[in-house]
Motif scaffolding. Sequence first.
Motif, PDB file in Angstrom:
ATOM      1  N   LEU A 121       0.799  -1.211   0.039  1.00 40.11           N
ATOM      2  CA  LEU A 121       0.027  -0.052   0.287  1.00 40.11           C
ATOM      3  C   LEU A 121       0.794   1.323   0.117  1.00 40.11           C
ATOM      4  N   ALA A 122       1.966   1.222   0.599  1.00 38.09           N
ATOM      5  CA  ALA A 122       2.923   2.316   0.957  1.00 38.09           C
ATOM      6  C   ALA A 122       3.489   2.677  -0.617  1.00 38.09           C
ATOM      7  N   SER A 123       3.827   1.551  -1.160  1.00 39.15           N
ATOM      8  CA  SER A 123       4.280   1.554  -2.612  1.00 39.15           C
ATOM      9  C   SER A 123       3.520   2.171  -3.472  1.00 39.15           C
ATOM     10  N   ALA A 124       2.195   1.613  -3.406  1.00 39.94           N
ATOM     11  CA  ALA A 124       1.146   2.106  -4.392  1.00 39.94           C
ATOM     12  C   ALA A 124       0.810   3.692  -4.172  1.00 39.94           C
ATOM     13  N   ARG A 125       0.884   4.146  -2.897  1.00 39.03           N
ATOM     14  CA  ARG A 125       0.788   5.668  -2.619  1.00 39.03           C
ATOM     15  C   ARG A 125       1.655   6.230  -3.171  1.00 39.03           C
ATOM     16  N   ALA A 126       3.078   5.969  -3.063  1.00 40.03           N
ATOM     17  CA  ALA A 126       4.185   6.839  -3.693  1.00 40.03           C
ATOM     18  C   ALA A 126       4.090   6.794  -5.066  1.00 40.03           C
ATOM     19  N   LEU A 127       3.823   5.787  -5.710  1.00 45.09           N
ATOM     20  CA  LEU A 127       3.592   5.700  -7.142  1.00 45.09           C
ATOM     21  C   LEU A 127       2.646   6.314  -7.772  1.00 45.09           C
TER      22      LEU A 127
END
Length: 368
Positions: A121-127
């Motif tokens: 989820l953190a990676s998705a938000r950052a992207l």
Amino acid sequence: MSDRLQALADAGVSIWLDDLSRERVETGNLAELVKDSSVTGVTTNPTIFAGAIADGARYDDQVRRLVAAGEPVERVVFELTTEDVRNACDILAPVHAEHPADGRVSIEVEPALARDTEGTLASARALWQAVDRPNALIKIPATVEGLPAITAAIAEGISVNVTLIFDVERYRAVMDAYLTGLEQAREAGLDLSRIHSVASFFVSRVDSEVDKRLEAIGSDEALALRGRAAIANARLAYAAYQEVVGGERWRLLAEAGANPQRPLWASTGVKNPDYPDTLYVTDLVVAGTVNTMPQKTLEAYAEHGEAAPGDLVTGRADDARQVFERLAAVGVDFADVLQVLETEGVDKFVASWDELVATVAEQMEKQA
């Protein structure tokens, strides 16, 4: 524009290219494909980016600047890939403006996070924040741990391409995760019409694994079933999709402005040279779906692809179930096939990410 590709588009199939590079963006090649080949979207993965960066001097200036700024390799990977996706989104923006479900460009969360819900989820938000385009899609794997991340991302208004789906029952869980996310987004007051998703159901890898087992069994009955499992599995997946969009839960969300999570046929490049090179396109033509193709498959279909008249997917669930009954009868454990495919799929994603990191590290050394 190829008449065959146009006919595919006219049948309601969205054609997405499974490839992206800075060269495609900057030379106008991607824009030409959009104009001349009915391409309405792009999907990417770390292997695609690794190949593009290894062969592309067009990345050198950006790599040099990032090295000079002291950025670590992981940040350089992030900056290079999001730059390409952002620019591809801009090229496809006119398509998106006319058809909001299309004009999409996908970028994948770090594959090593496939078993880490919060990390995904953190990676998705950052992207999503870095690309900063409404026509982006963030690829999240359909692992058990990925399902809550899919729900949370959708609930926040992040459009998602759910990837690595092999199992029809897992696909049902993916659809449930999407609907739950939409329900949470509705409760939060978000505009559901701005949230989009596709569910990438992998095709050719199913035949590759099943055919290997059939050939090991070696009987006439077993060998006669080669090349049948992947299409049958996809047809069962589509039947599950029809059940969901025909239900009351979806009706309420649709009335609130939600978009269906379209089935996307992924891994459509044919790996067995004995099969027609357009097999996973011609046999999966059904309106409201996406077929993402490597350029080789796109060109093959443009040259000689012939879809049968009508729809070869809808209403074929009973025939598909008979294929799996016959597979079981000759000794193929399809549940084990699915487990192997998911495990191998995650491992391959991680390996391709490692390849990308190694490729970028090599380029950084050259520009240091």
